[in-house]
Design a protein around this motif. Structure first.
Motif, PDB file in Angstrom:
ATOM      1  N   GLY A 156       0.820  -1.139   0.048  1.00 57.16           N
ATOM      2  CA  GLY A 156       0.042   0.063  -0.050  1.00 57.16           C
ATOM      3  C   GLY A 156       0.858   1.200   0.091  1.00 57.16           C
ATOM      4  N   GLY A 157       1.999   1.003   0.550  1.00 57.36           N
ATOM      5  CA  GLY A 157       2.815   2.281   0.633  1.00 57.36           C
ATOM      6  C   GLY A 157       3.365   2.769  -1.026  1.00 57.36           C
ATOM      7  N   PHE A 158       3.386   1.822  -1.964  1.00 59.02           N
ATOM      8  CA  PHE A 158       3.756   2.310  -3.135  1.00 59.02           C
ATOM      9  C   PHE A 158       2.415   3.021  -3.890  1.00 59.02           C
ATOM     10  CE2 PHE A 158       6.195  -1.572  -2.617  1.00 59.02           C
ATOM     11  CZ  PHE A 158       7.501  -1.163  -3.086  1.00 59.02           C
ATOM     12  N   ASP A 159       1.234   2.713  -3.453  1.00 56.81           N
ATOM     13  CA  ASP A 159       0.183   3.495  -3.773  1.00 56.81           C
ATOM     14  C   ASP A 159       0.043   4.699  -3.332  1.00 56.81           C
ATOM     15  OD1 ASP A 159      -2.563   3.355  -5.388  1.00 56.81           O
ATOM     16  OD2 ASP A 159      -3.251   3.603  -3.001  1.00 56.81           O
ATOM     17  N   SER A 160       0.489   4.914  -2.064  1.00 55.84           N
ATOM     18  CA  SER A 160       0.583   6.166  -1.466  1.00 55.84           C
ATOM     19  C   SER A 160       1.668   7.143  -1.794  1.00 55.84           C
ATOM     20  CB  SER A 160       0.450   6.099   0.159  1.00 55.84           C
ATOM     21  OG  SER A 160      -0.889   5.235   0.387  1.00 55.84           O
ATOM     22  N   PHE A 161       2.825   6.657  -1.952  1.00 56.44           N
ATOM     23  CA  PHE A 161       4.007   7.416  -1.880  1.00 56.44           C
ATOM     24  C   PHE A 161       4.880   7.156  -3.267  1.00 56.44           C
ATOM     25  CE2 PHE A 161       3.566   6.162   2.705  1.00 56.44           C
ATOM     26  CZ  PHE A 161       2.994   7.508   2.918  1.00 56.44           C
ATOM     27  N   GLY A 162       4.467   6.061  -3.960  1.00 53.15           N
ATOM     28  CA  GLY A 162       5.167   6.001  -5.156  1.00 53.15           C
ATOM     29  C   GLY A 162       6.454   4.970  -4.879  1.00 53.15           C
ATOM     30  N   TRP A 163       7.411   4.783  -5.785  1.00 55.54           N
ATOM     31  CA  TRP A 163       8.635   4.075  -5.653  1.00 55.54           C
ATOM     32  C   TRP A 163       9.650   4.824  -5.126  1.00 55.54           C
ATOM     33  CZ3 TRP A 163       8.755  -1.155  -6.962  1.00 55.54           C
ATOM     34  CH2 TRP A 163       7.680  -1.638  -7.551  1.00 55.54           C
ATOM     35  N   ASP A 164       9.702   5.979  -4.726  1.00 50.86           N
ATOM     36  CA  ASP A 164      10.941   6.625  -4.282  1.00 50.86           C
ATOM     37  C   ASP A 164      11.109   6.580  -2.837  1.00 50.86           C
ATOM     38  OD1 ASP A 164      12.903   8.440  -3.921  1.00 50.86           O
ATOM     39  OD2 ASP A 164      11.671  10.175  -4.000  1.00 50.86           O
ATOM     40  N   VAL A 165      12.347   5.811  -2.726  1.00 47.22           N
ATOM     41  CA  VAL A 165      12.680   5.700  -0.983  1.00 47.22           C
ATOM     42  C   VAL A 165      12.495   6.729  -0.300  1.00 47.22           C
ATOM     43  CG1 VAL A 165      14.536   4.581   0.307  1.00 47.22           C
ATOM     44  CG2 VAL A 165      14.032   3.663  -1.916  1.00 47.22           C
ATOM     45  N   GLY A 166      13.240   7.999  -0.586  1.00 45.94           N
ATOM     46  CA  GLY A 166      13.213   8.893   0.158  1.00 45.94           C
ATOM     47  C   GLY A 166      11.710   9.847   0.185  1.00 45.94           C
ATOM     48  N   SER A 167      10.618   9.261  -0.165  1.00 45.15           N
ATOM     49  CA  SER A 167       9.345   9.970  -0.273  1.00 45.15           C
ATOM     50  C   SER A 167       8.916  10.077   1.190  1.00 45.15           C
ATOM     51  CB  SER A 167       8.521   9.512  -1.407  1.00 45.15           C
ATOM     52  OG  SER A 167       8.266   8.186  -1.256  1.00 45.15           O
ATOM     53  N   HIS A 168       8.924   9.002   1.981  1.00 46.46           N
ATOM     54  CA  HIS A 168       8.481   8.933   3.248  1.00 46.46           C
ATOM     55  C   HIS A 168       9.072   8.000   4.107  1.00 46.46           C
ATOM     56  CE1 HIS A 168       5.401   7.983   6.188  1.00 46.46           C
ATOM     57  NE2 HIS A 168       4.795   9.069   5.785  1.00 46.46           N
ATOM     58  N   GLY A 169       9.991   8.577   5.018  1.00 47.49           N
ATOM     59  CA  GLY A 169      10.790   7.789   5.789  1.00 47.49           C
ATOM     60  C   GLY A 169      10.209   6.579   6.508  1.00 47.49           C
ATOM     61  N   LEU A 170       8.910   6.775   7.233  1.00 47.98           N
ATOM     62  CA  LEU A 170       8.522   5.952   8.127  1.00 47.98           C
ATOM     63  C   LEU A 170       7.875   4.482   7.374  1.00 47.98           C
ATOM     64  CD1 LEU A 170       7.104   4.718  10.682  1.00 47.98           C
ATOM     65  CD2 LEU A 170       4.822   5.722   9.768  1.00 47.98           C
ATOM     66  N   TRP A 171       7.544   4.723   6.028  1.00 49.28           N
ATOM     67  CA  TRP A 171       7.247   3.610   5.123  1.00 49.28           C
ATOM     68  C   TRP A 171       8.288   2.976   4.837  1.00 49.28           C
ATOM     69  CZ3 TRP A 171       7.249   3.996  -0.628  1.00 49.28           C
ATOM     70  CH2 TRP A 171       6.940   2.531  -1.140  1.00 49.28           C
ATOM     71  N   ALA A 172       9.403   3.523   4.223  1.00 47.60           N
ATOM     72  CA  ALA A 172      10.599   2.985   3.780  1.00 47.60           C
ATOM     73  C   ALA A 172      11.522   2.184   4.810  1.00 47.60           C
ATOM     74  CB  ALA A 172      11.757   4.127   3.250  1.00 47.60           C
ATOM     75  N   TRP A 173      11.424   2.385   6.109  1.00 43.46           N
ATOM     76  CA  TRP A 173      12.118   1.730   7.023  1.00 43.46           C
ATOM     77  C   TRP A 173      11.029   0.834   8.130  1.00 43.46           C
ATOM     78  CZ3 TRP A 173      17.187   0.998   6.718  1.00 43.46           C
ATOM     79  CH2 TRP A 173      17.948   2.014   6.152  1.00 43.46           C
ATOM     80  N   TRP A 174       9.833   0.816   7.673  1.00 42.04           N
ATOM     81  CA  TRP A 174       9.055   0.194   8.473  1.00 42.04           C
ATOM     82  C   TRP A 174       9.038  -1.394   8.279  1.00 42.04           C
ATOM     83  CZ3 TRP A 174       5.118  -2.989   6.477  1.00 42.04           C
ATOM     84  CH2 TRP A 174       4.338  -3.615   7.641  1.00 42.04           C
ATOM     85  N   PRO A 175       9.360  -1.949   7.063  1.00 37.79           N
ATOM     86  CA  PRO A 175       9.327  -3.429   6.966  1.00 37.79           C
ATOM     87  C   PRO A 175      10.320  -4.179   7.771  1.00 37.79           C
ATOM     88  CG  PRO A 175       9.334  -2.525   4.907  1.00 37.79           C
ATOM     89  CD  PRO A 175       9.465  -1.380   6.022  1.00 37.79           C
TER      90      PRO A 175
END
Length: 369
Positions: free
Chosen positions: A164-183
């Protein structure tokens, strides 16, 4: 399935005089007392829960416009309480399957409540936040009830939340810190839940979440050099888990066969990505030799007791041989020669696999001698 296979083995051992009939009967009784990991009744209970949920959703959807807003909200919240109270009642009476189905329905109702309230009151938000809330509440419920079924649902929601993060923020790692490091934190939570609830198979969702995260954040985002770094680190970790005198052997035994299997997947995929991106023949050949050597090492170190690692190593070895053959002779001899050589390679590989399987089937003392 396991009981049937064990019974056949026990009957065979009794006929060969390895154990007596009384010992075989006691072993089979012990398996029956502990119960099987697979239960037709549990599966049917889950199917019943899904069908009931689907019927309720269809009934509500058919009369959606006629239902007042307040009744909609109160109804969905009431369903959440009803299903959880039903789970408590079923658990108190020893009806674990009904309790598991009720908890799954309660989790589904909570997800429906998130969507319903957001739709009715036009709340702003994104897919990741909604799924993260659903995941978090389901994880808490799984821990409180010590429910293996809810732990599996939590694992599925963890993967859906990441997607769902890809739908919200796209594929850019730096677009949302919480999502990028949540897994990594989500995977750690799944591992803890699977241990707490004794749902050992649910830990595969944690490994898959880590695998997807590493592929996206490190390999696809950063490129070939980072893929090689990941592959080397994963290879060292795999060897640390499987080498006989390694200090991590006890850790490997506690984690189970899946730890070395997923570590080997990361190592193989990292080397394969770097090889696929290479343009010069020397790099392709060197990486090919590394993959072949790692496949052989995996079979030798962990193949005897880990069927998943053995199958992965066989597949990687065969695929790499065919890939190198294609890269070597495609421009020289043509397609027909490639298929001929591929057939010969597969025949040799089949011979080697048969010999290895026979070796694995021997008793450990005979192999060491």
């Amino acid at each position: 399935m396991y009981r049937g296979r064990l019974k056949r083995d026990l009957d065979d051992w009794v006929k060969r005089g390895l154990i007596d009939a009384g010992t075989a009967a006691r072993l089979l009784d012990d398996v029956d007392r502990r119960g099987s990991g697979f239960s037709i009744g549990s599966i049917l209970s889950m199917f019943a829960a899904v069908l009931i949920a689907a019927s309720l959703l269809m009934l509500i959807a058919a009369n959606w416009e006629l239902i007042p807003r307040l009744i909609k909200v109160a109804g969905i919240i009431g369903l959440i309480w009803i299903f959880h109270l039903a789970a408590l009642l079923a658990r108190s009476r020893g009806a674990d399957r009904i309790a598991a189905a009720s908890l799954v329905l309660g989790s589904a109702a909570f997800g429906g409540a998130i969507a319903l309230i957001g739709q009715l009151y036009h709340l702003s938000g994104d897919t990741f936040s909604a799924m993260f809330l659903w995941f978090s509440v389901t994880a808490v419920s799984a821990a409180l009830f010590r429910s293996g079924a809810l732990t599996v649902v939590t694992g599925v929601l963890a993967l859906v939340t990441f997607g769902g993060g890809f739908d919200s923020f796209g594929w850019d790692v730096g677009s949302h810190g919480l999502w990028a490091w949540w897994p990594p934190f989500g995977a750690a939570l799944i591992f803890g839940l699977s241990r707490w609830t004794a749902a050992n198979r649910a830990k595969h969702f944690g490994y898959m979440l880590l695998l997807a995260w590493i592929w996206w954040m490190v390999i696809l985002e950063r490129g070939e050099l980072y893929a090689l770094v990941v592959a080397v680190v994963a290879t060292l970790l795999f060897l640390s888990l499987t080498l006989p005198r390694s200090p991590l052997v006890d850790l490997h035994r506690r984690l189970g066969a899946s730890a070395s299997f997923y570590t080997l997947i990361i190592a193989m995929s990292g080397f394969a990505y770097a090889q696929g991106s290479a343009v010069d023949a020397v790099s392709i050949a060197v990486l090919g030799i590394i993959i072949l050597a790692l496949s052989i090492a995996a079979i030798a170190l962990d193949g005897r007791d880990n069927g998943a690692v053995r199958l992965l190593a066989y597949g990687a070895f065969a695929a790499e041989i065919l890939y190198l053959s294609y890269e070597t002779i495609d421009s020289i001899l043509g397609t027909s020669a490639f298929f001929l050589l591929s057939g010969l390679v597969v025949a040799v590989l089949a011979f080697v696999v048969i010999r290895l399987e026979k070796r694995f089937s021997r008793p450990a003392a005979e192999v060491k001698s």
